[in-house]
Design a protein around this motif. Sequence first.
Motif, PDB file in Angstrom:
ATOM      1  N   THR A   1       0.843  -1.194   0.000  1.00  0.00           N
ATOM      2  CA  THR A   1       0.000   0.000   0.000  1.00  0.00           C
ATOM      3  C   THR A   1       0.880   1.246   0.000  1.00  0.00           C
ATOM      4  O   THR A   1       2.076   1.162   0.276  1.00  0.00           O
ATOM      5  N   PRO A   2       0.296   2.398  -0.313  1.00  0.00           N
ATOM      6  CA  PRO A   2       1.118   3.615  -0.278  1.00  0.00           C
ATOM      7  C   PRO A   2       1.286   4.166   1.135  1.00  0.00           C
ATOM      8  O   PRO A   2       1.869   5.222   1.317  1.00  0.00           O
ATOM      9  N   ASN A   3       0.820   3.448   2.144  1.00  0.00           N
ATOM     10  CA  ASN A   3       0.849   4.000   3.499  1.00  0.00           C
ATOM     11  C   ASN A   3       2.242   4.090   4.104  1.00  0.00           C
ATOM     12  O   ASN A   3       2.501   4.933   4.952  1.00  0.00           O
ATOM     13  N   TYR A   4       3.123   3.170   3.711  1.00  0.00           N
ATOM     14  CA  TYR A   4       4.433   3.099   4.366  1.00  0.00           C
ATOM     15  C   TYR A   4       5.552   2.990   3.339  1.00  0.00           C
ATOM     16  O   TYR A   4       5.308   2.957   2.141  1.00  0.00           O
TER      17      TYR A   4
END
Lengths: 503, 156
Positions: A381-384
């Motif tokens: 995901t682009p979260n981390y």
Amino acid sequence: MVSKVLVANRGEIACRILRACREAGLQSVAIYAENDTKSLFVELADQAILLQGDSITATYLNQEQILEIAATTGCDAVHPGFGFLSERADFARAVTQAGIQWIGPSPSAIERMGDKMTARKTMRDAGVPVIPGEEIEEEDENEALIAIQQASTRVGYPLLLKASSGGGGKGMRAVERPEDLVEAAQSARREALAAFGDGRVYLERMLTGSKHVEIQILADRHGRTIHLGERECSVQRRHQKVFEEAPCATMTEEIRSAMGKAAVAAAMAVHYEGAGTVEFLLAPTGEFFFLEMNTRIQVEHPVTELVTGVDIVREQLRIAAGEPMSCGDLNLRGHAIEVRLYAEDASNNFLPAIGPLAVFRPPEGPGIRLDTGVRQGDDVTPNYDPMLAKLIVWAPSRVEALQRMRRALDEFVVLGTITNLRFLRELCDVPDVIEGSTDTTMIDRLWPNGWSASIPVELEDGALMAAAVSESSGLHHQSPSNAQGTEQSGPLSPFMTLNRRYP
Amino acid sequence: MLHQFRTAQGDIEVTVAKQGDVWHLGEHQAIVEDDGRLSIHLSNGMKGYATTAKVGDVWWVHFEGHTFCLERIEPGASQSGDGGGLIAPMPGKVLEVFVEIGQSVEAGETLMVLEAMKMEHRILASNSGEITGVHFAAGEQVQQGSVLLEMVEDEA
């Protein structure tokens, strides 16, 4: 005494630390944001506590919440890993004041090394050579820009702008020409402010043709501060390391000894405790200059572990518990190489990629270590951070280590998300890498217009056939990709096709 | 069986036929193994195992150390002839926009700066051409797949 450790981190490094706790017979507590509920590290802890909040600031960077969890779960130590709160002196101080052992150096050591400008001054005073450059004290945007312009004429071009609170290449800009300075400075300050809440930058002469060589150190409360030899991490893209090895191919016993002494002096200057890394630039002349000290465990610590036989994370736990470090006299044995597997499109300026890990099958066999926080079925995901795994190999010699790395990378299968696997594999065939004559500008020099994979035509035939046969045989009905992943429409970045070079 | 795939070199038609357990593509041969991998024997004598997975319409293939993404075109699907739309590769925030409609740009010119994953990403023109659409302003959030800019590329 340390008996129960809260790991204030996530992903790969949280897994590394939680496993070390398990091996040491220590209880462990993981903390996780809601979007990490199914992540591997949550499984590896004895206890896992959900962090309230949506953003990184509200979760992994939320000191109060983390301290409260440490207290309610009865933890007597906190391991910060790297990134997140690992170099936040205020957090180290708050942990210590709560009567909990901080697994790392003292808050004042973090402060003096964490602020890069203060570190430069501390090192100069300790007699450690620093890169020619100038600190910029002005905080106001306009005043700082004026000061940067004035300092640039004294430092000379090409130069580097670096964030005083920086790390990992964030807030860093290389400036080749005076006319690019202002835009680069504004951009660096903005990125630094967003990432670290501190927009201050300083200037350093860019020492081209230099190697990035760093020394691992360990210090305990029983009067021992030692170094564990060097790692070379010259191969970088966007100032982030991708290929690291120990020992450095061109290192001499004389330079290693001098650099080791300087690193130990640097650590002792701030009364260092635990594991740390002193980074240097090694010029072709054999001169070396202090870059910065990382007051935490480092991403590439495994290569040192493989050539010294020291379990650095285990030593961190031991030292934090007040015990003497367990390693005796050290001998370097063989050669270790680490590559960082990133979810990114190397053929499109290393742009991060996201997607499902429909297949994630790491290589196996002798001399191979994989440190990762993901497994098949997870989503990127682009979260981390887009780092998926570290692949580390050990072999008796450097030549054999490279051969082993090539074999391992060829075996590594990741499907569903674009990765830099092929880029890493091609790096192993670059003459500079084979000769060990890498420097920090190598990637830009070799691929000034960007890298693109060279794919033999017959392999494309094989791939097309594989896809057609898979479709005809209905293999996708047994594909291990998860439900969420199948909703996505494939290779994520349309830039890939726009930028791809035709043979 | 006939399948159509979209590759960087254009759309390619592939016809595979099965005889017993063996699939044929011209002189190339493939067998589906029990574990779902494919044993491939190319006409030039090269042999290897391929691992495949389908995500959406795309077949991902690992073969001999290389990874391929092959988008399968469903039979009868209309060709989406999209021009030079520049699409957000991931969710993020627009930091700066350097171009406006009607502006001519050179290949490699920075058109826009995005922030995603705490890093700045430059959106570059892959060819020279003219900007025909600017859909976001600085400060706006973009979703993955959003069309950021449109341009008409110059004739080569």
